[in-house]
Scaffold this active site. Structure first.
Site, mmCIF file in Angstrom:
data_model
loop_
_atom_site.group_PDB
_atom_site.id
_atom_site.type_symbol
_atom_site.label_atom_id
_atom_site.label_comp_id
_atom_site.label_asym_id
_atom_site.label_seq_id
_atom_site.Cartn_x
_atom_site.Cartn_y
_atom_site.Cartn_z
ATOM 1 N N ARG A 143 0.840 -1.219 0.000
ATOM 2 C CA ARG A 143 0.000 0.000 0.000
ATOM 3 C C ARG A 143 0.870 1.262 0.000
ATOM 4 N NH1 ARG A 143 -1.656 2.219 4.427
ATOM 5 N NH2 ARG A 143 -1.987 0.317 5.608
ATOM 6 N N TYR A 152 -16.730 14.442 -15.560
ATOM 7 C CA TYR A 152 -17.239 13.077 -15.465
ATOM 8 C C TYR A 152 -18.216 13.024 -14.278
ATOM 9 C CZ TYR A 152 -17.295 8.085 -14.480
ATOM 10 O OH TYR A 152 -17.693 6.809 -14.210
ATOM 11 N N ASP A 195 -7.840 17.149 -14.908
ATOM 12 C CA ASP A 195 -8.126 15.787 -15.342
ATOM 13 C C ASP A 195 -7.761 15.709 -16.825
ATOM 14 O OD1 ASP A 195 -9.237 13.417 -16.263
ATOM 15 O OD2 ASP A 195 -10.896 13.467 -14.834
ATOM 16 N N LYS A 251 -8.547 4.439 -19.340
ATOM 17 C CA LYS A 251 -8.834 4.925 -20.693
ATOM 18 C C LYS A 251 -7.610 4.828 -21.607
ATOM 19 C CE LYS A 251 -12.853 5.690 -18.903
ATOM 20 N NZ LYS A 251 -12.667 5.771 -17.475
HETATM 21 N N1 LCS Z 1 -12.171 11.229 -15.155
HETATM 22 C C1 LCS Z 1 -12.705 11.116 -16.389
HETATM 23 C C2 LCS Z 1 -12.563 12.226 -17.365
HETATM 24 C C3 LCS Z 1 -13.395 9.955 -16.741
HETATM 25 O O1 LCS Z 1 -13.909 9.863 -17.973
HETATM 26 C C4 LCS Z 1 -13.539 8.919 -15.782
HETATM 27 C C5 LCS Z 1 -14.303 7.678 -16.097
HETATM 28 C C6 LCS Z 1 -12.975 9.081 -14.516
HETATM 29 C C7 LCS Z 1 -12.292 10.245 -14.239
HETATM 30 C C8 LCS Z 1 -13.072 8.005 -13.455
HETATM 31 O O2 LCS Z 1 -12.241 6.961 -13.776
HETATM 32 P P1 LCS Z 1 -12.480 5.411 -13.379
HETATM 33 O O3 LCS Z 1 -12.667 5.362 -11.895
HETATM 34 O O4 LCS Z 1 -13.671 4.925 -14.091
HETATM 35 O O5 LCS Z 1 -11.195 4.780 -13.809
HETATM 36 N N2 LCS Z 1 -15.114 7.790 -17.230
HETATM 37 C C9 LCS Z 1 -15.948 6.935 -17.669
HETATM 38 C C10 LCS Z 1 -16.790 7.171 -18.778
HETATM 39 O O6 LCS Z 1 -16.865 8.225 -19.422
HETATM 40 N N3 LCS Z 1 -17.474 6.087 -19.039
HETATM 41 O O7 LCS Z 1 -17.256 5.117 -18.093
HETATM 42 C C11 LCS Z 1 -16.235 5.578 -17.168
#
Ligand code: LCS
Length: 393
Positions: A58, A111, A183, A208
């Protein structure tokens, strides 16, 4: 290998790599929760920070650290922190910087859960927030309060694709000692480097583009200076949102092809955008590469490419959008983005369903908005698929 002065593609392949005594070509997976000390004194020295080494996964792990060091180099930061998910990165950065009575300003179209966690859980802890269209710089200026501690930008924003001028926004924020978090999920460091433009922290959903293969969930924070890095790292270690070594191994493998994947995806996206822009059943379309995109010049200025995310509205609104989504055959009807496969989804009922309708509409996330994440398949097939689905409307 020291890759500090090497090109971006060389960093993708070699930066941060951890080679073991057997000469393994890739960073091995250290699937262990803990590390034994050579002696009681050695353990005490590691905890006191007098010696470098690994204690407990961790806190740190060779595979995870290799990824963190690679990401730090790619974003030009002091240090990287890998987390279990993008949302672990979001909530860790909020917790690291904000306390009861503080205020933060954020892009309205972020998001959905990045906003929902602030307006529900962090609001319960007494953190105030203002969500506004940060594409208009005066909105940032107007929202600043004496207790504002953080400006949280998402550019391009999910799912409106609206851009915020990072350099100008950082200049405004820094006059008021406000920490800027960007972000950078939609662009990745290949297309945009927020720390070079003045930001203090970069955030990623590694799920992503960076991992790129739709097979893990992960997140990261890359911090520009040492002091702030230590503060954020401590928060991650205490709260426990760390990444797992196997997850880190897969991200290290995925990120090596980041630039060639994005090159192909954005080449495809440009052709898909041009096809949609000229299609009689499309009401409107937003893609930074199109001349009709209101912030096309800003995109050219702060990004080195236009990415592969497109949002659009179909004539006939929400109902017509449903027909389109139910009839695509090549694109998967799925949330997420940045993988090699094309995905289509409906933000109002899916990714942004957790945000109130009023807030969604104010942020431009209208009911008819359809989001298309262009993959690296043969572009003629992607277009043919959209064409046959649009014909069903
Ligand atoms: N920031 C952005 C811009 C994102 O698009 C997402 C997830 C996150 C943070 C959060 O990330 P995660 O915890 O899912 O790794 N975006 C998503 C979307 O547009 N569709 O499904 C997940």
């Amino acid at each position: 290998m020291n890759t500090k002065n090497k090109g971006f593609d060389t960093k993708l392949i070699h930066a941060g790599d951890f080679h073991d005594e057997f000469g393994s070509a890739v960073t091995p997976i250290y699937q262990t929760s803990t590390f034994s000390f050579k002696s009681a004194e050695h353990g005490a020295n590691l905890f006191a920070g007098k010696e470098q080494g690994f204690i407990y996964t961790r806190i740190g792990n060779p595979t995870i650290n290799a990824l963190e060091n690679k990401l730090a180099e790619l974003e030009n930061g002091f240090g990287g922190i890998a987390l279990a998910s993008g949302m672990a990165a979001v909530s860790t950065v909020y917790a690291a910087i904000l306390k009861t009575g503080d205020h933060m300003i954020s892009t309205g179209a972020v998001y959905g859960p990045s906003r929902a966690v602030m307006e529900s859980i962090f609001a319960d802890f007494g953190v105030q927030s203002t969500y506004t269209n940060t594409a208009v710089l005066e909105n940032i200026e107007k929202a600043i309060r004496p207790n504002t501690k953080m400006l949280y930008l998402e550019t391009p924003a999910n799912p409106t694709i609206e851009l915020t001028d990072i350099k100008a926004a950082c200049e405004i924020a820094h006059k008021h000692n406000i920490i800027v978090v960007v972000d950078n999920t939609f662009s990745s460091p290949y297309l945009q480097k927020p720390l070079n433009l003045g930001a203090d922290i970069v955030l990623h959903s590694l799920t992503k583009f960076i991992n790129g293969h739709a097979d893990i969930v992960g997140g990261a924070l890359i911090v520009k200076d040492e002091q702030l890095y230590k503060k954020v790292r401590k928060t991650m270690t205490y709260m426990g949102g760390n990444m797992d070594p196997h997850q880190a191994y897969l991200v290290i493998r995925g990120v090596k092809t980041l630039s060639i994947r994005i090159d192909r995806a954005q080449e495809n996206a440009m052709k898909v955008a041009e096809f949609l822009e000229n299609h009689p059943k499309i009401e409107w379309i937003k893609y930074p590469g199109l001349k009709s995109f209101p912030q096309h010049e800003l995109a050219k200025q702060q990004m080195t490419g236009f990415g592969s995310m497109i949002s659009f509205g179909v004539k006939g609104g929400y109902k017509a959008g449903i027909v389109l989504m139910n009839n695509v055959k090549l694109a998967l009807l799925a949330v997420s983005l940045g993988g090699v496969e094309s995905l289509i989804q409906h933000p109002a009922s899916m990714t942004h369903a957790g945000v109130s309708k009023e807030a969604r509409l104010e942020a431009g996330i209208t009911d008819e908005l359809v989001r298309y994440a262009v993959g690296i398949e043969t572009v003629e097939d992607i277009i043919e698929d959209l064409e046959q689905a649009l014909a069903k409307i």
